[in-house]
Design a protein around this motif. Structure first.
Motif, PDB file in Angstrom:
ATOM      1  N   THR A  49     151.396 104.281   4.176  1.00 37.02           N
ATOM      2  CA  THR A  49     151.355 105.514   4.972  1.00 37.02           C
ATOM      3  C   THR A  49     151.284 106.778   4.122  1.00 37.02           C
ATOM      4  N   ARG A  52     149.556 110.042   5.473  1.00 30.73           N
ATOM      5  CA  ARG A  52     149.272 109.795   6.891  1.00 30.73           C
ATOM      6  C   ARG A  52     150.520 110.112   7.704  1.00 30.73           C
ATOM      7  N   SER A  53     150.469 111.184   8.455  1.00 28.56           N
ATOM      8  CA  SER A  53     151.646 111.682   9.158  1.00 28.56           C
ATOM      9  C   SER A  53     151.608 111.324  10.634  1.00 28.56           C
ATOM     10  N   THR A  80     156.285 109.796   9.188  1.00 21.37           N
ATOM     11  CA  THR A  80     155.233 108.790   9.210  1.00 21.37           C
ATOM     12  C   THR A  80     155.685 107.684  10.159  1.00 21.37           C
ATOM     13  N   MET A 105     148.462 108.632  13.187  1.00 22.65           N
ATOM     14  CA  MET A 105     148.311 109.309  11.916  1.00 22.65           C
ATOM     15  C   MET A 105     147.400 110.523  11.916  1.00 22.65           C
TER      16      MET A 105
END
Length: 362
Positions: A49, A52-53, A80, A105
């Motif tokens: 992740t 990637r939020s 995340t 994400m």
């Protein structure tokens, strides 16, 4: 793309062991850890992740909750997918328990995060919603980027991290709110899928061996962790092992995830918990997730004056100088303070990391 992970080693039987949290997951090829986001890829550990939020919001710092860390300022919050605990009462379960990461994400580099926080007038960046321990590499890089841009870094965490990784992770954090889920190992095992002692070890280390500003939050769940006995033991431990100046927040549970049959926490329970903690000598005890001006207000330990009056996340009155000293008697309160023109208030502003804005007020 997966990001090279730190904090692991190879075992004699061919598996690799994650050394980031006390679960010490041991992985065969292509297996994921209990957190879901740390995975064995080939002969190494990767973080799936990184960058990637699960979403970005501008919040008041009081929502973390941090009442003694640049009060009145705003913070850019994000997390995340995944988590290394299994709390049955998780109030962000749609994020922390997600197995459909692409649905959540929003791609963002550490520098993009820091620049967006600056553009919106934030004082800090917070790693929250799920536990930043499990995305340590991403959180550390984002904290470093925040510092480059003059911002502070905040970890909202359960404190479930190993001694191996602890110093490295917190060396980049300016503040932490640590969720002390309860004060019995039985509660941690049955309700959180974890153990109490590693969290106590983290808190002790943070307060006595780091420069991180620390506040503690305990979510009180009716019938599970809100007895007088447990509250007395928790308060006594904080007072004697951490000190009476560490702020402690008691917050209200609402039915969610796997505990939908348990009712909301009555306001009277929070008031009772706060009274018990104050009786143990703690100077800064707060109630949260309720409208309770007395329980949300910071009082000067020198003269007793209300120096930061709050209702939920709203600051109603502020009587400290820029160094955090009481304007009535000069007593300096513990924490981090500086001048601000007006409190951010109780707003929550969702933002796109890729759409630059000139001001949080535009």
């Amino acid at each position: 793309m997966n990001y090279p992970g730190r904090y692991w080693h190879k075992l004699d039987d061919g598996r690799i062991q994650c050394d980031l949290c006390p679960r010490f997951c041991k992985l065969h090829a292509d297996q994921r850890g209990a957190c879901f986001v740390r995975m064995r890829e080939g002969e190494a550990m990767v973080l799936t992740t990184y960058g990637r939020s699960s979403g970005f919001c501008i919040d008041p710092i009081e929502k973390k909750p941090l009442n003694h860390f640049y009060p009145g300022t705003s913070v850019l919050s994000f997390g995340t997918a995944g988590c290394n605990l299994a709390c049955k009462f998780c109030q962000n379960w749609d994020i922390s328990k997600s197995r459909d990461m692409d649905r959540l994400m929003d791609s963002a580099s550490p520098d993009e995060i820091a620049r967006t926080a600056v553009d919106w007038g934030c004082r800090s960046v917070a790693f929250t919603y799920n536990d930043p321990v499990i995305f340590a590499e991403y959180a550390i890089d984002a904290a470093q980027a925040a510092h480059v841009h003059g911002l502070k870094a905040v970890a909202v965490t359960a404190g479930y991290i190993t001694e191996t990784a602890r110093a490295d992770f917190y060396a980049h954090m300016d503040a932490a709110n640590v969720d002390l889920k309860g004060f019995t190992d039985d509660f941690y095992v049955r309700t959180c899928g974890a153990h109490l002692q590693p969290v106590l070890d983290t808190l002790t280390w943070l307060v006595h061996e780091s420069d991180v500003w620390v506040e503690i939050t305990t979510l009180l769940i009716p019938g599970l962790n809100d007895s007088d006995k447990e509250l007395n033991e928790l308060s006594h431990w904080v007072a004697t092992e951490l000190g009476t100046e560490v702020p402690l927040h008691f917050t209200a549970f609402h039915p969610d995830f796997k505990l939908t049959e348990i009712p909301h926490t009555p306001a009277a329970t929070l008031t009772r918990a706060r009274r018990i903690a104050l009786e143990h000598g703690l100077k800064y005890v707060y109630t949260g997730n309720v409208h309770d001006t007395d329980g949300g207000t910071t009082y000067c330990p020198g003269c007793g004056k209300a120096v930061i009056e709050r209702d939920w996340y709203e600051i109603l009155d502020y009587a400290l100088d820029d160094d955090g000293a009481c304007r009535a008697c000069g007593t300096r309160l513990p924490g981090r303070y500086e001048h601000f023109s007006a409190p951010f208030g109780s707003r929550r502003i969702p933002v796109s990391i890729h759409r630059q804005r000139s001001s949080a007020h535009s």
